[in-house]
Design a protein around this motif. Structure first.
Motif, mmCIF file in Angstrom:
data_model
loop_
_atom_site.group_PDB
_atom_site.id
_atom_site.type_symbol
_atom_site.label_atom_id
_atom_site.label_comp_id
_atom_site.label_asym_id
_atom_site.label_seq_id
_atom_site.Cartn_x
_atom_site.Cartn_y
_atom_site.Cartn_z
ATOM 1 N N ALA A 91 -10.589 0.999 6.971
ATOM 2 C CA ALA A 91 -9.335 0.378 7.030
ATOM 3 C C ALA A 91 -8.985 -0.275 8.567
ATOM 4 C CB ALA A 91 -8.181 1.049 6.518
ATOM 5 N N LEU A 116 -7.543 -0.077 1.369
ATOM 6 C CA LEU A 116 -6.478 0.887 0.836
ATOM 7 C C LEU A 116 -6.967 2.199 0.328
ATOM 8 C CD1 LEU A 116 -3.293 1.350 1.105
ATOM 9 C CD2 LEU A 116 -3.464 0.034 -0.948
ATOM 10 N N ILE A 157 -1.683 2.158 4.099
ATOM 11 C CA ILE A 157 -2.933 2.829 4.440
ATOM 12 C C ILE A 157 -2.847 4.358 5.137
ATOM 13 C CG2 ILE A 157 -4.874 2.743 6.162
ATOM 14 C CD1 ILE A 157 -4.258 -0.381 6.109
#
Ligand code: PDD
Length: 285
Positions: free
Chosen positions: A273, A250, A127
């Motif tokens: 995220a 992502l 991420i």
């Protein structure tokens, strides 16, 4: 540690688990599946996965191998026997084994297989870096909303991504609009801060992560627009990201080799995220 698989009523060593050569899942991809994330020992959005499984089954007139209550027990037992705290549980229901004939067999019993394995879920390192995607023509049939194991176009597209050193391939319809990834949904954030993702009609799989994130976006009062977006819109977007059970949210930092925004994960994507990781930690719903 040796892995264990559930196959039609029995827990077997994974390495020697088998279905029949005339199982219709093998012969015709006459079969549906789900992948459910396990995060800190909790099933993430299990009810939504089971609802989607039912929808996929019913679209193919495939009967249930067992009740949902029994299925939940099998899923938990498979996760337990494989000692999975963070990872996935995979389940597949096929129309069963029968002499090879295209029409439905009169007397086949559905097969159920379940496996589980440990793997990183919504990996924070990934991420933080973000990933590259390429675009490819969407070669699939007209019902990708059914989660069937008929995945050959997805396999070929993912391999193209691999050859290009990219993480995912975004599939593109005849009008130049992105449908979805090979195993994830596609999103962009445009110049006015709208979060855009394709509407869940027959052209995409309605991701369980997609639905969870829509709840988060709406609760946060952000602007969500469900509509098709083109490859050129995506390339010019302020931010882009993808969602799936294994990846969570992502960030996408390159599309077909060109940077998205400044080439780093977008601030909204990073915020979403983190919010999705918290949502996963809330456990099964
Ligand atoms: N794939 N679109 C496609 C074509 C998918 O295969 C998937 C999931 C998604 C995202 O759905 P969800 O958020 O419910 O995981 C979208 C799974 C992870 C797989 O096949 O491994």
């Amino acid at each position: 540690m040796s892995r264990v698989a559930y196959v039609n009523g029995r827990y077997l060593p994974h390495r020697s688990s088998r279905v029949h050569i005339e199982d219709r899942g093998f012969q015709f991809a006459d079969s549906v599946y789900e992948v459910i994330a396990i995060r800190a020992g909790q099933f993430v959005d299990e009810e939504r996965h089971l609802a989607r499984l039912k929808r996929s089954r019913e679209a193919l007139e495939l009967s249930a191998p067992m009740s949902d209550a029994a299925l939940k027990t099998v899923l938990r037992e498979t996760v337990r026997r494989n000692h999975v705290a963070d990872g996935i549980v995979y389940l597949q229901v096929t129309r069963g084994a029968a002499p090879r004939e295209f029409a439905f067999p009169k007397r086949a019993r559905p097969s159920l297989i379940v496996t589980a394995r440990a793997q990183a879920i919504a990996d924070p390192a990934l991420i933080e870096r973000g990933v590259a995607v390429i675009t490819v023509p969407d070669l699939r049939w007209k019902r990708p909303d059914i989660k069937s194991v008929s995945l050959l176009p997805n396999v070929l597209a993912k391999q193209q991504a691999k050859y290009a050193d990219a993480y995912e391939a975004w599939q593109v319809d005849a009008y130049g609009n992105v449908t979805e990834g090979t195993s994830s949904n596609a999103w962009v954030v445009n110049g006015v801060g709208e979060v855009v993702t394709r509407q869940a009609d027959h052209s995409i799989l309605n991701g369980v992560t997609r639905l969870g994130l829509i709840d988060i976006i709406e609760r946060a009062g952000l602007r969500l627009v469900e509509r098709p977006f083109s490859v050129s819109e995506a390339r010019a977007a302020r931010e882009a990201f993808l969602t799936s059970s294994t990846n969570g949210v992502l960030p996408v930092v390159r599309i077909d080799g060109g940077a998205v925004g400044d080439g780093r994960p977008g601030s909204l994507a990073v915020t979403l995220a983190a919010a999705y990781r918290r949502y996963m930690a809330e456990g099964t719903r």
